[in-house]
Enzyme design. Structure first.
Site, PDB file in Angstrom:
ATOM      1  N   CYS A 158      10.700  51.083  94.587  1.00 53.93           N
ATOM      2  CA  CYS A 158      10.129  51.050  95.936  1.00 53.93           C
ATOM      3  C   CYS A 158      11.203  51.146  97.010  1.00 53.93           C
ATOM      4  O   CYS A 158      10.896  51.395  98.165  1.00 53.93           O
ATOM      5  CB  CYS A 158       9.288  49.796  96.136  1.00 53.93           C
ATOM      6  SG  CYS A 158      10.255  48.281  96.050  1.00 53.93           S
ATOM      7  N   CYS A 183       7.896  42.069  93.585  1.00 54.80           N
ATOM      8  CA  CYS A 183       8.450  41.687  94.894  1.00 54.80           C
ATOM      9  C   CYS A 183       9.027  40.268  94.825  1.00 54.80           C
ATOM     10  O   CYS A 183      10.067  39.989  95.424  1.00 54.80           O
ATOM     11  CB  CYS A 183       7.368  41.771  95.973  1.00 54.80           C
ATOM     12  SG  CYS A 183       6.344  43.259  95.868  1.00 54.80           S
TER      13      CYS A 183
END
Ligand code: FES
Length: 125
Positions: A35, A104
């Site tokens: 990402c 994350c």
């Protein structure tokens, strides 16, 4: 059901401990190649206690909420306890993250681990 818990939204909108510690005792950075998000953690440590912690995160809402929650979880804690912080504990403290957003929270675990490694390296006797 909402995608994000109220806690994730609250920490994303009002993140704790954002910033830089100029004379940090340990600095750690973690990134996710897929990402492209990056997280950096700064630690101020005295007598083996995390006296202060700040972060800079260039990333998604979950990454920002995870950074914020992770700093809250280790602030004031002994180094030995901070070393055991897992991404699962961060996600649980946020009342969960969607499965595809768990990576994350891994950034928070890794950035803190690296900052603690940096501290340990600098303070090796
Ligand atoms: Fe990359 Fe959240 S999508 S850290």
């Amino acid at each position: 059901m909402a995608l994000y818990s109220d806690k994730v939204m609250e920490h994303f909108i009002n993140p704790r401990n954002v910033g830089v510690i100029e004379d940090a005792d340990g600095i750690g950075e973690a990134g996710n190649a897929k990402c492209g998000d990056i997280m950096k953690m700064y630690l101020k440590i005295e007598d083996d206690i995390i006296k202060d912690v700040k972060f800079e995160t260039f990333g998604c809402a979950s990454a920002i909420a995870s950074s914020s929650m992770a700093t809250e979880l280790i602030k004031g804690k002994p180094v030995s306890e901070a070393m055991m912080l897992t991404n699962k504990a961060v996600a649980e403290a946020l009342d969960g993250l969607p499965a595809y957003k768990m990576h994350c929270s891994v950034l928070a675990e890794e950035a803190i681990q690296k900052a603690l490694d940096d501290y340990n390296e600098k303070h090796k006797k």
